[in-house]
Design a protein around this motif. Structure first.
Motif, PDB file in Angstrom:
ATOM      1  N   GLU A 105     -32.215  39.139 -16.378  1.00  9.92           N
ATOM      2  CA  GLU A 105     -32.108  38.461 -17.675  1.00  9.92           C
ATOM      3  C   GLU A 105     -30.663  38.425 -18.161  1.00  9.92           C
ATOM      4  OE1 GLU A 105     -33.508  39.019 -22.323  1.00  9.92           O
ATOM      5  OE2 GLU A 105     -34.998  39.261 -20.732  1.00  9.92           O
ATOM      6  N   LEU A 106     -29.975  39.549 -18.084  1.00  8.24           N
ATOM      7  CA  LEU A 106     -28.608  39.597 -18.599  1.00  8.24           C
ATOM      8  C   LEU A 106     -27.631  38.838 -17.716  1.00  8.24           C
ATOM      9  CD1 LEU A 106     -28.479  43.297 -19.836  1.00  8.24           C
ATOM     10  CD2 LEU A 106     -28.622  41.222 -21.216  1.00  8.24           C
ATOM     11  N   ALA A 107     -27.856  38.842 -16.398  1.00  4.41           N
ATOM     12  CA  ALA A 107     -26.963  38.096 -15.503  1.00  4.41           C
ATOM     13  C   ALA A 107     -27.044  36.604 -15.782  1.00  4.41           C
ATOM     14  CB  ALA A 107     -27.326  38.380 -14.046  1.00  4.41           C
ATOM     15  N   GLY A 108     -28.231  36.105 -16.134  1.00  2.00           N
ATOM     16  CA  GLY A 108     -28.375  34.695 -16.464  1.00  2.00           C
ATOM     17  C   GLY A 108     -27.872  34.354 -17.849  1.00  2.00           C
ATOM     18  N   THR A 109     -27.873  35.346 -18.755  1.00  4.31           N
ATOM     19  CA  THR A 109     -27.455  35.114 -20.136  1.00  4.31           C
ATOM     20  C   THR A 109     -25.954  35.307 -20.323  1.00  4.31           C
ATOM     21  OG1 THR A 109     -29.614  35.990 -20.833  1.00  4.31           O
ATOM     22  CG2 THR A 109     -27.942  35.731 -22.535  1.00  4.31           C
ATOM     23  N   ILE A 110     -25.395  36.304 -19.604  1.00  5.12           N
ATOM     24  CA  ILE A 110     -23.967  36.626 -19.709  1.00  5.12           C
ATOM     25  C   ILE A 110     -23.377  36.582 -18.299  1.00  5.12           C
ATOM     26  CG2 ILE A 110     -22.276  38.250 -20.666  1.00  5.12           C
ATOM     27  CD1 ILE A 110     -24.556  39.563 -22.216  1.00  5.12           C
ATOM     28  N   PRO A 111     -23.140  35.390 -17.745  1.00  2.11           N
ATOM     29  CA  PRO A 111     -22.733  35.257 -16.335  1.00  2.11           C
ATOM     30  C   PRO A 111     -21.245  35.517 -16.112  1.00  2.11           C
ATOM     31  CG  PRO A 111     -22.920  33.093 -17.329  1.00  2.11           C
ATOM     32  CD  PRO A 111     -23.310  34.076 -18.393  1.00  2.11           C
ATOM     33  N   VAL A 112     -20.852  36.804 -16.178  1.00  2.00           N
ATOM     34  CA  VAL A 112     -19.458  37.184 -15.998  1.00  2.00           C
ATOM     35  C   VAL A 112     -19.342  38.272 -14.939  1.00  2.00           C
ATOM     36  CG1 VAL A 112     -18.743  36.493 -18.317  1.00  2.00           C
ATOM     37  CG2 VAL A 112     -19.656  38.785 -17.943  1.00  2.00           C
ATOM     38  N   SER A 113     -18.108  38.622 -14.579  1.00  2.00           N
ATOM     39  CA  SER A 113     -17.862  39.505 -13.446  1.00  2.00           C
ATOM     40  C   SER A 113     -18.204  40.965 -13.679  1.00  2.00           C
ATOM     41  CB  SER A 113     -16.379  39.430 -13.034  1.00  2.00           C
ATOM     42  OG  SER A 113     -16.115  38.243 -12.346  1.00  2.00           O
ATOM     43  N   GLY A 114     -18.210  41.408 -14.913  1.00  2.00           N
ATOM     44  CA  GLY A 114     -18.269  42.840 -15.171  1.00  2.00           C
ATOM     45  C   GLY A 114     -19.593  43.527 -14.993  1.00  2.00           C
ATOM     46  N   SER A 115     -20.665  42.772 -14.654  1.00  2.00           N
ATOM     47  CA  SER A 115     -21.986  43.374 -14.464  1.00  2.00           C
ATOM     48  C   SER A 115     -22.369  44.162 -15.720  1.00  2.00           C
ATOM     49  CB  SER A 115     -21.987  44.258 -13.213  1.00  2.00           C
ATOM     50  OG  SER A 115     -23.263  44.778 -12.934  1.00  2.00           O
ATOM     51  N   SER A 116     -22.924  45.360 -15.564  1.00  2.00           N
ATOM     52  CA  SER A 116     -23.439  46.112 -16.711  1.00  2.00           C
ATOM     53  C   SER A 116     -22.344  46.516 -17.692  1.00  2.00           C
ATOM     54  CB  SER A 116     -24.203  47.343 -16.226  1.00  2.00           C
ATOM     55  OG  SER A 116     -23.467  48.082 -15.288  1.00  2.00           O
ATOM     56  N   TYR A 117     -21.091  46.597 -17.234  1.00  2.00           N
ATOM     57  CA  TYR A 117     -19.982  46.868 -18.161  1.00  2.00           C
ATOM     58  C   TYR A 117     -19.903  45.772 -19.222  1.00  2.00           C
ATOM     59  CZ  TYR A 117     -15.226  46.083 -19.824  1.00  2.00           C
ATOM     60  OH  TYR A 117     -14.145  45.787 -20.610  1.00  2.00           O
ATOM     61  N   SER A 118     -19.928  44.515 -18.795  1.00  3.55           N
ATOM     62  CA  SER A 118     -19.836  43.397 -19.734  1.00  3.55           C
ATOM     63  C   SER A 118     -21.075  43.306 -20.612  1.00  3.55           C
ATOM     64  CB  SER A 118     -19.636  42.084 -18.973  1.00  3.55           C
ATOM     65  OG  SER A 118     -18.381  42.069 -18.311  1.00  3.55           O
ATOM     66  N   TYR A 119     -22.249  43.603 -20.043  1.00  3.73           N
ATOM     67  CA  TYR A 119     -23.482  43.549 -20.835  1.00  3.73           C
ATOM     68  C   TYR A 119     -23.433  44.591 -21.954  1.00  3.73           C
ATOM     69  CZ  TYR A 119     -24.870  41.403 -16.369  1.00  3.73           C
ATOM     70  OH  TYR A 119     -24.931  40.649 -15.219  1.00  3.73           O
ATOM     71  N   ALA A 120     -22.915  45.777 -21.637  1.00  2.37           N
ATOM     72  CA  ALA A 120     -22.808  46.830 -22.650  1.00  2.37           C
ATOM     73  C   ALA A 120     -21.783  46.454 -23.713  1.00  2.37           C
ATOM     74  CB  ALA A 120     -22.428  48.156 -21.992  1.00  2.37           C
ATOM     75  N   ASP A 260     -27.840  45.164  -7.606  1.00  7.02           N
ATOM     76  CA  ASP A 260     -27.131  44.579  -8.739  1.00  7.02           C
ATOM     77  C   ASP A 260     -25.795  43.966  -8.353  1.00  7.02           C
ATOM     78  OD1 ASP A 260     -26.410  47.278  -8.134  1.00  7.02           O
ATOM     79  OD2 ASP A 260     -25.206  47.343  -9.953  1.00  7.02           O
ATOM     80  N   ALA A 261     -25.434  44.020  -7.061  1.00  4.11           N
ATOM     81  CA  ALA A 261     -24.104  43.563  -6.649  1.00  4.11           C
ATOM     82  C   ALA A 261     -23.868  42.088  -6.966  1.00  4.11           C
ATOM     83  CB  ALA A 261     -23.905  43.816  -5.155  1.00  4.11           C
ATOM     84  N   ALA A 262     -24.904  41.268  -6.911  1.00  7.31           N
ATOM     85  CA  ALA A 262     -24.726  39.841  -7.209  1.00  7.31           C
ATOM     86  C   ALA A 262     -24.216  39.630  -8.628  1.00  7.31           C
ATOM     87  CB  ALA A 262     -26.039  39.085  -7.005  1.00  7.31           C
ATOM     88  N   SER A 263     -24.573  40.541  -9.548  1.00  9.28           N
ATOM     89  CA  SER A 263     -24.160  40.359 -10.943  1.00  9.28           C
ATOM     90  C   SER A 263     -22.652  40.510 -11.116  1.00  9.28           C
ATOM     91  CB  SER A 263     -24.890  41.358 -11.850  1.00  9.28           C
ATOM     92  OG  SER A 263     -24.525  42.694 -11.550  1.00  9.28           O
ATOM     93  N   THR A 264     -21.955  41.124 -10.134  1.00  7.30           N
ATOM     94  CA  THR A 264     -20.494  41.223 -10.225  1.00  7.30           C
ATOM     95  C   THR A 264     -19.816  39.917  -9.830  1.00  7.30           C
ATOM     96  OG1 THR A 264     -20.212  42.039  -7.952  1.00  7.30           O
ATOM     97  CG2 THR A 264     -20.621  43.684  -9.658  1.00  7.30           C
ATOM     98  N   ALA A 265     -20.599  38.961  -9.303  1.00  4.50           N
ATOM     99  CA  ALA A 265     -20.043  37.674  -8.872  1.00  4.50           C
ATOM    100  C   ALA A 265     -20.309  36.574  -9.890  1.00  4.50           C
ATOM    101  CB  ALA A 265     -20.637  37.286  -7.518  1.00  4.50           C
ATOM    102  N   GLY A 266     -20.575  36.961 -11.133  1.00  3.73           N
ATOM    103  CA  GLY A 266     -20.959  35.981 -12.146  1.00  3.73           C
ATOM    104  C   GLY A 266     -19.944  34.886 -12.376  1.00  3.73           C
ATOM    105  N   GLU A 267     -18.665  35.163 -12.146  1.00  4.34           N
ATOM    106  CA  GLU A 267     -17.625  34.169 -12.404  1.00  4.34           C
ATOM    107  C   GLU A 267     -17.224  33.398 -11.159  1.00  4.34           C
ATOM    108  OE1 GLU A 267     -14.457  36.101 -14.576  1.00  4.34           O
ATOM    109  OE2 GLU A 267     -15.936  37.195 -15.770  1.00  4.34           O
TER     110      GLU A 267
END
Length: 490
Positions: A105-120, A260-267
């Motif tokens: 959910e968060l990767a689709g809502t906040i598609p950036v490189s930082g993964s859980s760091y950026s979500y927090a 969760d590694a794919a979430s670090t490729a959000g950008e």
């Protein structure tokens, strides 16, 4: 409408930076989602390139997950669960699933490189984001070194079986582990660095090839070992009861770390809102299916009592079933490729997390400097790779490697909370994927992470506490004053 996705509805006002206040307000300042997304891909001197589709993103997550776990973990888990280790894999997979739903959910809502760091950062404030990012540095950085050490062991097994030669102990293990310098550990990190410096698309292509090889190796194992299955090996199915199955499940959970590694490729994803949730969920399904298939065949081909103390369980089974060493050598070759893929994808994730933290001013800006020609944070990649390579080559990791587990679980727990917070604070924000039955499922994911953390050894908590103390000192000495949000408030 921006290239990053749909703009918020007109009725949904973007959240604003919290007002300037005392220390508490500064520690809790949040970075608006719109600002996170707008800054996506931008670094010092250049920008990351959006070049990956759902296939490459899925391969990144599978590459980071499917590695040492399945090649060594059976020897540790089967003595606890017996043939019911298959059920343990399912339990561990379901445990990972709850956190994977929150990540999706968060990767689709906040598609950036930082993964859980950026979500927090977007939901719980700067201090929590720093703690999360510091946990990720522990998870990714130390695990790269630990996996690289394991790669050297499998390389020796391959060389011994194929050519009858081995790398001398002095050059195959770090000091304290019977050696002087772990040359293979350093080499595999430098090899991964070379791929990453070539560009995200090129390294994703290399990773996809390596993932294909290791999946083929596991399918080959199943095909060969299937001929040695004996029905009697499945009885009794649960010799140590449900307690044994649960204990094995807790051990096996760590085989799923990396989805969760794919979430670090959000950008660097072409369509992150659509493709990131798909990649995360698809990778978890593929990995769980492979784990269960391999485990079912393995315990059918070898009595469960004989797994005790067997690290290279799959290779031993191949040798027992066929009576030939050739198949074991072939499997060792697959393991060498599998672990190299883990090093590549986890190293990639580490560099992208530091990229996001640097762009926010919390770590030096050299980590967000992008090379204009390749679209790669070159200095970041060089620094991280050399650090991890030296760590793998010269430091006996021991209990430090176990700390990667607690750092990962802490980050997972925060992601589950972040989903609930963002649902409350930004209910109308467009979401391409939604966790079902929220907040129930995120709360279950949070509770499961805490349960897993409580099962870890006391020494792991001591190491984790020391790491957190160092991180807080660095934040208050550097990040708090240099934060981009802090400068924007002045």
């Amino acid at each position: 409408m921006s290239e990053h996705g749909a703009a918020p509805p007109a009725t949904q006002q973007p959240e604003s930076d919290p007002p300037v206040g005392g220390l508490g307000a500064r520690l809790m300042r949040r970075k608006p989602v719109e600002r996170l997304v707008a800054e996506g891909g931008q670094g010092e001197g250049g920008s990351l390139r959006r070049s990956m589709g759902v296939w490459q993103l899925t391969m990144i997550s599978i590459g980071a997950t499917l590695g040492t776990g399945i090649f060594v973990v059976l020897g540790e888990a089967v003595p606890d669960a017996g043939p019911a280790v298959v059920v343990s894999f399912v339990i561990a997979g379901l445990t990972a699933l709850f956190s994977a739903l929150s990540y999706a959910e968060l990767a689709g809502t906040i598609p950036v490189s930082g993964s859980s760091y950026s979500y927090a950062y977007a939901t719980m404030g700067e201090l929590i984001a720093w703690i999360c990012g510091w946990c990720l540095i522990l998870e990714y950085g130390v695990s790269v070194a630990a996996v690289a050490v394991g790669w050297g062991e499998y390389l020796n097994e391959l060389l011994d079986g194929a050519f009858g030669v081995t790398i001398p102990d002095a050059l195959a293990a770090p000091p304290g582990d019977g050696g002087v310098f772990n040359l293979p550990g350093l080499l595999v990190v430098l090899l991964a660095m070379a791929f990453l410096l070539g560009g995200a698309r090129e390294s994703a292509r290399a990773n996809a090839i390596m993932v294909g090889v290791k999946i083929a190796a596991l399918i080959l194992f199943c095909a060969v070992a299937f001929t040695g299955i004996r029905a009697g090996n499945y009885t009794p199915f649960m010799p140590l009861g449900m307690a044994g199955v649960s204990a094995a499940g807790a051990t096996l959970f760590f085989s799923y770390i990396g989805f969760d590694a794919a979430s670090t490729a959000g950008e660097e994803a072409r369509n992150p809102q659509r493709d990131l949730p798909r990649a995360i969920m698809l990778s978890l399904v593929v990995v769980t299916a492979l784990y269960c298939l391999v485990a079912a065949v393995a315990v059918g081909a070898l009595p469960w009592q004989r797994f005790s103390g067997t690290e290279a369980a799959l290779a031993s089974i191949m040798k027992d079933v066929t009576g030939q060493g050739f198949w074991a050598v072939l499997l060792a070759a697959g393991a060498v490729v599998a672990i190299a893929s883990v090093v590549l994808t986890v190293l990639y994730g580490q560099t992208r997390i530091l990229f996001a933290m640097s762009r926010d001013g919390l770590v030096p800006k050299v980590f967000s400097t992008v090379h204009a020609g390749t679209g790669v944070p070159r200095a970041n990649t060089l620094i991280v790779s050399l650090f991890c390579g030296v760590l793998a080559a010269a430091v006996p990791l021991g209990q430090l490697a176990d700390a990667t587990s607690i750092g990962t679980l802490f980050a997972f727990a925060l992601v589950n909370i972040a989903v609930i917070v963002l649902r409350r604070t930004r209910p109308a924000m467009p979401r391409t994927f939604r966790v079902p039955l929220s907040p129930l499922f995120p709360l279950i994911g949070f509770a499961l992470c805490l349960w897993m953390m409580s099962s870890l050894q006391p020494v792991t908590w001591v190491v984790f506490g020391g790491w957190m103390a160092v991180g807080l000192v660095l934040y208050f000495a550097y990040g708090l004053r240099r934060s981009r949000l802090a400068t924007a408030e002045k």
